[in-house]
Design an enzyme around this catalytic site. Structure first.
Site, short mmCIF file in Angstrom:
data_model
loop_
_atom_site.label_atom_id
_atom_site.label_comp_id
_atom_site.label_asym_id
_atom_site.label_seq_id
_atom_site.Cartn_x
_atom_site.Cartn_y
_atom_site.Cartn_z
N GLU A 96 125.03 43.22 -64.63
CA GLU A 96 123.92 42.43 -64.07
C GLU A 96 123.60 42.81 -62.62
O GLU A 96 122.43 42.84 -62.22
CB GLU A 96 124.28 40.94 -64.15
CG GLU A 96 123.21 40.00 -63.69
CD GLU A 96 121.93 40.12 -64.51
OE1 GLU A 96 121.90 39.70 -65.65
OE2 GLU A 96 120.93 40.66 -63.97
N LYS A 106 117.16 52.18 -60.91
CA LYS A 106 117.01 50.79 -61.37
C LYS A 106 115.86 50.64 -62.36
O LYS A 106 116.00 49.95 -63.37
CB LYS A 106 116.83 49.87 -60.17
CG LYS A 106 118.13 49.76 -59.34
CD LYS A 106 117.87 49.10 -58.00
CE LYS A 106 119.16 48.88 -57.22
NZ LYS A 106 118.91 48.50 -55.83
N GLY A 137 120.38 43.11 -57.24
CA GLY A 137 121.44 42.37 -56.55
C GLY A 137 121.78 41.07 -57.27
O GLY A 137 122.26 41.07 -58.40
N GLU A 183 122.77 51.97 -48.96
CA GLU A 183 123.78 52.79 -49.62
C GLU A 183 124.56 53.57 -48.56
O GLU A 183 124.07 53.76 -47.45
CB GLU A 183 123.11 53.79 -50.57
CG GLU A 183 122.34 53.14 -51.70
CD GLU A 183 123.22 52.27 -52.57
OE1 GLU A 183 124.20 52.75 -53.13
OE2 GLU A 183 122.92 51.06 -52.67
N ILE A 232 119.74 38.83 -58.47
CA ILE A 232 118.70 38.31 -59.38
C ILE A 232 119.13 38.53 -60.83
O ILE A 232 119.48 39.64 -61.20
CB ILE A 232 117.36 39.06 -59.18
CG1 ILE A 232 116.92 39.01 -57.73
CG2 ILE A 232 116.27 38.52 -60.10
CD1 ILE A 232 115.69 39.87 -57.43
N THR A 268 131.87 46.67 -49.62
CA THR A 268 131.08 45.45 -49.40
C THR A 268 131.07 44.56 -50.65
O THR A 268 131.34 43.36 -50.58
CB THR A 268 129.63 45.85 -49.02
OG1 THR A 268 129.69 46.76 -47.94
CG2 THR A 268 128.79 44.65 -48.65
N GLY A 298 123.14 43.04 -50.59
CA GLY A 298 123.98 42.22 -49.72
C GLY A 298 125.22 41.75 -50.46
O GLY A 298 125.23 41.63 -51.68
N VAL A 348 121.01 45.99 -60.93
CA VAL A 348 119.57 45.94 -60.60
C VAL A 348 119.26 44.58 -59.96
O VAL A 348 119.62 43.54 -60.51
CB VAL A 348 118.68 46.12 -61.85
CG1 VAL A 348 117.20 46.08 -61.47
CG2 VAL A 348 119.01 47.41 -62.59
N1 HSE Z 1 121.05 49.80 -51.35
C1 HSE Z 1 120.67 48.90 -52.39
C2 HSE Z 1 119.43 48.16 -51.93
C3 HSE Z 1 121.79 47.96 -52.68
O1 HSE Z 1 119.14 48.19 -50.73
O2 HSE Z 1 118.75 47.56 -52.75
C4 HSE Z 1 121.57 47.09 -53.90
O3 HSE Z 1 121.49 47.84 -55.07
#
Ligand code: HSE
Length: 401
Positions: free
Chosen positions: A124, A200, A129, A185, A131, A11, A297, A127
């Protein structure tokens, strides 16, 4: 022209390929040079994919090619990601990774290796995504002592909790939705049991204090025990249940935890719904700041990785200093941590609960019978456990109010 090799075409990896292609001109301006993907390393073949011709099954094609200056690691998991990243750095290539497992476990070591080679190891996207939070912690917030980090750090569980509370979906339906949208995940246990946000908060806390926080040391609870009834009670208190990762500095010790927390409408994290994440930081002089955006995402996460690629190119030949020593922080004893709790017990245990706890408020949810529910005043975790063991607690959730 700067060439990039991507390792892992899932992804996020395919998202990075897409972002580097779609935003090609914009990225060239920002990086000062054109950027092109030369290889994509994955065990699988992708017949018909626009990147089909770039696929290699051999990571050595990337490390042995002197034209490749930046390696993007989006394969996830510890091994062989660790070996690949190490080899890439040893071969003189900067690495940009979205892999929180790798960063939580080997961040300090890989940063030191990158530094010794005058390269960069950037993460980056590991943690929050899309942001920006790693860069602010490492660059914009360095003049102040961070005394608290509290955040919704997992998109999947926030999506599930939102769907359960706002749309009445079951846990299973909501999880399926998160999987279909590419948030979860490969093994969603990492999300729903809290292991992902645990890594994270370990990364953020390590960066905040410049030393290693081992995620194994962090008390972690997921959302699998949250029931429909808990959500009804939260609604009765004008609150929402969020899975929060937090760490705070208290009397010289750092305390950390991951657990579901009820937040009320006054709390800045109350309105953070669906796949959105938010990280709330408190600095001694700064006060409070909050970072908000899509926490999982394909494209949001890929845009953070692609921005790391730009940064790696801009800093060619210069290491961006990141303070994260291998020396370990000994976390404060979780039993000594102070929290407040929402507790449900059978109605027959009302008097006993009143005797045991300093009850701040009794909670009624008209739709639920046969129970006594209440909020405790602030108390140490170990004291709560001792008292709760004397009752048949149906559920208990920490609160932020
Ligand atoms: N599985 C993780 C989440 C993906 O849902 O936050 C992003 O790290």
């Amino acid at each position: 022209m700067i060439y990039v090799g991507i390792v892992g075409y899932g992804t996020i990896g395919s998202g990075v390929y897409e972002v580097l292609g779609t935003n090609k001109d914009y990225i060239a301006k920002r990086a000062g040079e054109e950027v092109a993907v030369k290889y994509i390393c994955d065990l699988r073949d992708f017949p018909g994919d626009p990147a089909e011709k770039l696929i290699t099954h051999d990571f050595n094609d990337i490390v042995n090619d002197p034209e490749v200056k930046v390696v993007v690691e989006t394969m996830g998991g510890l091994h062989p990601a660790y070996e690949f990243v190490k080899k890439a750095l040893e071969s003189g290539k900067s690495v940009c990774s979205s892999n929180k497992e790798l960063v939580a476990e080997y961040g300090a070591e890989l940063l030191a290796l990158a530094k010794s080679k005058n390269l960069n190891f950037l993460f980056e996207a590991s943690v929050g995504g899309g942001i920006p939070i790693i860069r602010p912690l490492n660059q914009a917030l360095t003049s102040d002592e961070i005394v608290e980090i509290r955040g919704i750090l997992n998109g999947t569980t926030n999506y599930i909790l939102t769907k359960m509370s706002k749309e009445g979906e079951s846990f299973e339906e909501a999880l399926k939705g998160a999987q279909d949208l590419g948030y979860a995940e490969r093994n969603p246990e990492a999300d729903v049991e809290g292991f992902d946000p645990c890594r994270k908060i370990a990364i953020l806390t390590s960066l905040a204090y410049g030393k290693q926080v081992d995620f194994e040391d962090i008390h972690t609870e997921g959302i699998t025990k949250i029931s429909k009834e808990d959500i009804i009670y939260a609604g009765a208190m004008n609150a929402a249940i969020k899975l929060l990762g937090s760490s705070r500095l208290e009397n010289g010790s750092v305390y950390a935890q991951v657990s579901p927390i009820m937040v009320d409408t006054d709390h800045p994290l109350y309105g953070v719904n669906d796949v959105y994440n938010a990280i709330f930081l408190r600095g001694e002089s700064l006060g409070e700041v909050m970072f908000y955006g899509k926490g999982a995402g394909k494209l949001p996460t890929a845009s953070a990785v692609a921005a790391d690629v730009v940064d790696a190119i801009k800093h060619k030949g210069t290491n961006i200093i990141t303070i994260w020593d291998k020396e370990k922080i000994k976390l404060g004893d979780f039993g000594e941590m102070t929290n407040t709790f929402f507790v449900r017990v059978p109605a027959g245990e009302k008097e006993k609960a009143r005797e045991l706890f300093d009850i701040r408020r009794e909670i009624n949810a008209p739709a639920i019978d046969g129970e006594f529910a209440f909020l405790t005043s602030a108390m140490k975790e170990k004291d709560f456990e001792e008292k709760a063991a004397k009752l048949n607690v149906i559920s208990r959730i920490r609160t932020a109010f």
